[in-house]
Design a protein around this motif. Structure first.
Motif, mmCIF file in Angstrom:
data_model
loop_
_atom_site.group_PDB
_atom_site.id
_atom_site.type_symbol
_atom_site.label_atom_id
_atom_site.label_comp_id
_atom_site.label_asym_id
_atom_site.label_seq_id
_atom_site.Cartn_x
_atom_site.Cartn_y
_atom_site.Cartn_z
ATOM 1 N N ILE A 75 8.325 12.486 23.070
ATOM 2 C CA ILE A 75 8.985 12.797 22.129
ATOM 3 C C ILE A 75 8.896 13.653 20.657
ATOM 4 O O ILE A 75 9.112 14.602 19.988
ATOM 5 C CB ILE A 75 10.680 11.916 22.203
ATOM 6 C CG1 ILE A 75 10.700 11.853 23.691
ATOM 7 C CG2 ILE A 75 11.615 12.377 21.697
ATOM 8 C CD1 ILE A 75 11.859 10.441 24.236
ATOM 9 N N GLU A 108 7.145 16.558 20.328
ATOM 10 C CA GLU A 108 7.758 17.349 20.257
ATOM 11 C C GLU A 108 9.407 17.701 19.310
ATOM 12 O O GLU A 108 8.679 19.080 18.636
ATOM 13 C CB GLU A 108 8.178 17.149 21.249
ATOM 14 C CG GLU A 108 9.630 18.403 22.412
ATOM 15 C CD GLU A 108 9.563 19.687 22.551
ATOM 16 O OE1 GLU A 108 8.232 20.025 22.656
ATOM 17 O OE2 GLU A 108 9.585 20.758 22.522
ATOM 18 N N SER A 109 9.500 16.634 18.816
ATOM 19 C CA SER A 109 10.302 16.458 17.728
ATOM 20 C C SER A 109 9.394 17.478 16.349
ATOM 21 O O SER A 109 9.909 18.066 15.946
ATOM 22 C CB SER A 109 11.010 15.098 17.348
ATOM 23 O OG SER A 109 10.900 15.345 15.989
ATOM 24 N N ASN A 110 8.344 17.242 16.588
ATOM 25 C CA ASN A 110 7.087 17.441 14.938
ATOM 26 C C ASN A 110 7.501 18.388 14.842
ATOM 27 O O ASN A 110 7.669 19.824 14.814
ATOM 28 C CB ASN A 110 6.032 16.476 15.155
ATOM 29 C CG ASN A 110 5.696 15.371 14.484
ATOM 30 O OD1 ASN A 110 6.681 15.301 14.260
ATOM 31 N ND2 ASN A 110 4.753 14.768 14.588
ATOM 32 N N VAL A 159 10.085 20.685 14.388
ATOM 33 C CA VAL A 159 11.227 20.722 13.047
ATOM 34 C C VAL A 159 9.851 21.237 12.418
ATOM 35 O O VAL A 159 11.301 22.330 11.631
ATOM 36 C CB VAL A 159 11.667 19.034 12.733
ATOM 37 C CG1 VAL A 159 11.625 18.671 10.904
ATOM 38 C CG2 VAL A 159 12.370 18.577 13.333
ATOM 39 N N TYR A 217 17.379 18.564 24.913
ATOM 40 C CA TYR A 217 17.338 18.938 23.504
ATOM 41 C C TYR A 217 18.972 19.193 22.733
ATOM 42 O O TYR A 217 20.122 19.501 24.012
ATOM 43 C CB TYR A 217 16.553 20.069 22.556
ATOM 44 C CG TYR A 217 15.787 20.377 23.247
ATOM 45 C CD1 TYR A 217 15.157 19.672 21.952
ATOM 46 C CD2 TYR A 217 15.579 21.382 24.222
ATOM 47 C CE1 TYR A 217 13.328 20.309 22.857
ATOM 48 C CE2 TYR A 217 13.698 20.774 24.366
ATOM 49 C CZ TYR A 217 12.359 20.644 23.809
ATOM 50 O OH TYR A 217 11.698 20.895 24.414
ATOM 51 N N THR A 238 16.496 10.404 17.607
ATOM 52 C CA THR A 238 17.829 11.191 17.547
ATOM 53 C C THR A 238 16.935 11.056 16.153
ATOM 54 O O THR A 238 17.113 10.112 15.525
ATOM 55 C CB THR A 238 19.095 10.731 17.596
ATOM 56 O OG1 THR A 238 19.174 10.099 18.666
ATOM 57 C CG2 THR A 238 20.319 11.467 16.868
ATOM 58 N N GLN A 239 17.292 12.488 15.479
ATOM 59 C CA GLN A 239 17.035 11.785 13.765
ATOM 60 C C GLN A 239 17.812 13.176 12.961
ATOM 61 O O GLN A 239 18.641 13.824 13.610
ATOM 62 C CB GLN A 239 15.397 12.664 13.430
ATOM 63 C CG GLN A 239 15.386 14.055 14.022
ATOM 64 C CD GLN A 239 13.438 14.420 14.053
ATOM 65 O OE1 GLN A 239 13.139 14.410 12.386
ATOM 66 N NE2 GLN A 239 13.136 15.232 14.891
ATOM 67 N N SER A 269 18.622 15.434 18.809
ATOM 68 C CA SER A 269 18.347 14.557 19.127
ATOM 69 C C SER A 269 17.132 15.072 20.776
ATOM 70 O O SER A 269 17.383 15.895 21.056
ATOM 71 C CB SER A 269 19.331 14.120 20.372
ATOM 72 O OG SER A 269 20.563 13.279 19.261
ATOM 73 N N ILE A 270 16.562 14.402 21.415
ATOM 74 C CA ILE A 270 15.268 15.189 21.825
ATOM 75 C C ILE A 270 15.073 14.365 22.904
ATOM 76 O O ILE A 270 14.792 12.749 22.665
ATOM 77 C CB ILE A 270 13.958 15.853 21.570
ATOM 78 C CG1 ILE A 270 14.051 16.042 20.420
ATOM 79 C CG2 ILE A 270 13.105 15.655 22.217
ATOM 80 C CD1 ILE A 270 13.085 16.571 19.481
#
Lengths: 456, 225
Positions: free
Chosen positions: A49, A52-54, A57, A86, A131-132, A141-142
């Motif tokens: 996760i 993926e988030s990196n 973003v 997502y 969630t960020q 949220s991922i």
């Protein structure tokens, strides 16, 4: 009764302790492994996760909402079998893009259980969500499928339960085996001790030859028994030697007195004196014989010859034998004797015991006394008593009457060795009986209780 | 009678020998178990009197050996032991009687006489007779001079014991053992009172007394001379 005895055994206590210990160790190990595996699996999902988030973003840095929304829409549309879910919202929860069902109201890691009817294209169970907060008031949220973790965990739990069951049964089996082995070895010791108690003096505790702790104890005990036996034997030897060495000259003395007494040429007054001397010698020999007999009975060696004896038959013959001679002195002997009461013992000795008790009562009570001899089977054993309605024995003297050479104050002048009741007590003890003297109100009541032999 | 005495104590041996010879018997005296066994196996005796405890070979082994060799001579054991259990051991080894030392000589003599002429009880012998006294062992009836005498069971056994040994002296101890199965010495005069009761029934009112008291020895039932 039986259960209480069973749970009190050392073996069963060891078994229970082993069981509890094994259960504790297996449970602890299970919890440890479970949490380790669980953590490792979640870590893997989390790192995916995070990657993926990196990507999402950093690719859109500096942040452009339009482009991010397009990217999310594209990703959610892209594949039929997606790996991620997502959702992009405003801080106040206003949906912007992505999967509406995905939770993500606060920053951090979440664990969401999916209800039926939700979009289940990525998972049919659980998802882990990150969630960020993104800069201009956005929440991203991922989520990633974590259903398989629950599956693995469930399998782990099942595995653990199986392991526990297996370990417990193994422990149970082993501890029961240990219990059985200990019980068997201890039983051998107990049986031997009991056999020796019942006069089988040569019996020894068997050893297995394994040289273990039990063998060592058995060997030590056996050595002790050998030594005790050797001591007893030398004591018996000494007693026998005394019997032989003192009785023989006494016997010769008696023979010579008898020879002189039977000389027809002897004046009458000498013959009378010699007759008295022979009687004295007989009395001395009688005392001696009684002492040795008591010692021999006390040694317990006679138990090996025990046979079933009908005590009622013994009592009847004693009663009948003394009826007539008791009448001569104004006594009355009455028997209240049951029938067929049997005891494992020595008939000659039991008859002598009953005879001594009756004779004792006749000798120490005045004319007109009734003496009762009773034998009956009770719930706890066989009760034999001889009771009279004579003057009795004062309470303080009652227990002393079984002591050797004890003569009650009132009977100092009555002839006798002072050994009759000692012999009675020795015979009672030899047969496992307990003897007591009690107030017969009026008179003396000497009763013996032979408890029912649990091994018979 | 020819009697073998096996006794290691010289005084006791001589005392027994002298006493038996005075009573008209021929006596061989052996001082050791080995000599005793040699004589017992080789010669013919009417009775063997053996000390239970002898140096070397003891009385028990001698009896076992000669019984094993088929010698049926009656054996009386003498012992200084205190008696418990020895009686049974001696009788099981094959001895016929058992006497604890010291003993009154009359006791030994009476027992020797009782043993030697103890006739093999033939099955046909069902009636015992002494003079005009008759005992029917089957009907368990006693009559004297055709007059029936009513006896208690124990009196019957006492009279039977006397009549089986008619003409011979039986001692108080022999009666205690044979009639009451008492193997100890009671202080009460059981035998005396029973004999006196028996006399009252068997002898009183008849012209002569059959049951005699043998002074210092015991009792004897016999036809008057």
């Amino acid at each position: 009764m039986r259960l209480v005895k069973w749970t009190r055994g050392t073996g069963i206590r060891i078994a229970a302790l082993t069981l509890v210990l094994v259960m504790a160790v297996v449970s602890l190990l299970g919890v440890f492994v479970y949490s380790l595996v669980d953590e490792a699996l979640r870590d893997r999902v989390r790192s995916r996760i995070a990657e993926e988030s990196n990507r999402l973003v950093l690719d859109h840095d500096p942040l452009n909402i339009e482009r991010l929304m397009t990217a999310i829409k594209q990703r959610t549309r892209e594949e039929t079998l997606r790996r991620f879910a997502y959702r992009l919202t405003l801080q106040n929860g206003q949906h912007l893009a992505g999967d509406t069902w995905l939770e993500g109201s606060s920053a951090g890691w979440h664990w969401q259980e999916l209800d039926k009817g939700m979009d289940q294209s990525i998972s049919d169970g659980h998802v882990i969500i990150f969630t960020q907060a993104l800069d201009p008031g956005l929440m991203l949220s991922i989520g990633r499928d974590a259903h398989w973790i629950a599956d693995v965990e469930e399998e782990l739990r099942a595995l653990f339960l199986w392991a526990l069951a297996l370990a417990v049964s193994a422990a149970l089996l082993i501890s029961l085996l240990i219990r059985h082995l200990i019980a068997r070895r201890l039983a051998a010791v107990t049986n031997t001790a009991r056999a020796i108690m019942y006069g089988k003096l040569t019996q020894r505790i068997p050893t297995t030859g394994a040289g273990d702790d039990f063998d060592r104890i058995a060997n030590t005990l056996n050595e002790m028994l050998d030594r005790t036996r050797a001591l007893m034997e030398s004591l018996t030897q000494v007693t026998d030697d005394i019997a032989h060495d003192l009785r023989t000259p006494l016997g010769r003395l008696r023979q010579k007195l008898e020879q002189v007494r039977d000389d027809a040429t002897l004046p009458n007054r000498h013959a009378v004196a010699l007759e008295q001397a022979v009687c004295e010698a007989d009395g001395l020999l009688g005392t001696f014989t009684a002492m040795l007999r008591i010692a021999q009975i006390d040694s317990g060696a006679r138990r090996s010859d025990f046979r079933p004896v009908d005590v009622t038959e013994c009592a009847r013959s004693v009663c009948e034998a003394y009826e007539l001679s008791a009448e001569d002195t104004g006594h009355k002997v009455v028997g209240t004797i049951g029938s067929g009461v049997k005891l494992s013992g020595d008939r000659d000795l039991l008859v002598q015991m009953l005879a001594n008790l009756v004779e004792n009562a006749i000798t120490h009570t005045p004319s007109g006394t009734t003496i009762q001899l009773s034998v009956r089977q009770t719930a706890t054993g066989i009760e034999v008593f001889v009771a009279d309605d004579g003057p009795g024995v004062p309470a303080g003297e009652r227990e002393k009457i079984f002591q050797r050479f004890y003569r009650a104050e009132a009977s100092r002048t009555t002839p006798g060795t002072g050994l009759g009741l000692s012999l009675v007590a020795a015979i009672a003890k030899l047969h496992g009986g307990t003897i007591t003297a009690a107030d017969n109100k009026p008179g003396l009541r000497v009763s013996t209780l032979f408890p029912t032999d649990p091994h018979a | 009678m020819k009697i073998l005495v096996i006794e290691d104590d010289r005084d006791t041996g001589a005392y027994i020998k002298k006493g038996l010879e005075e009573a008209g018997h021929v006596v061989d005296l052996a001082a050791t178990g080995r000599d005793g066994l040699f004589l017992a196996a080789g010669e013919t005796y009417d009775v063997i009197v053996a000390d239970r405890r002898l140096p070397g070979l003891d009385g028990l082994s001698i009896v076992k050996t000669i019984r094993g060799a088929g010698v049926k001579t009656p054996v009386i054991f003498l012992t200084t032991m205190t008696g418990v259990g020895d009686r049974v051991a001696g009788l099981e080894a094959g001895a016929d009687d058992y006497l604890i030392k010291p003993f009154a000589f009359a006791e030994l003599l009476a027992r020797i006489h009782a043993l030697t002429r103890r006739p093999p009880m033939s099955a046909a012998e069902t009636v015992l007779r002494v003079a005009d006294l008759e005992m029917d062992l089957i009907a368990r009836k006693v009559q004297r001079a055709a007059r029936e005498i009513d006896l208690q069971p124990r009196e019957f056994r006492l009279l039977e014991f006397l009549m089986r040994n008619a003409g011979k002296t039986v001692t108080r101890t022999m009666l205690l053992e044979g009639v009451w199965d008492f193997h100890f010495d009671p202080k009460t005069n059981i035998v005396e009172t029973h004999i006196s009761r028996l006399r009252g029934k068997v002898d009183r009112g008849f012209d002569c007394e059959l049951i005699e008291t043998v002074r210092g020895a015991g009792y004897c039932i016999r036809a008057p001379r």
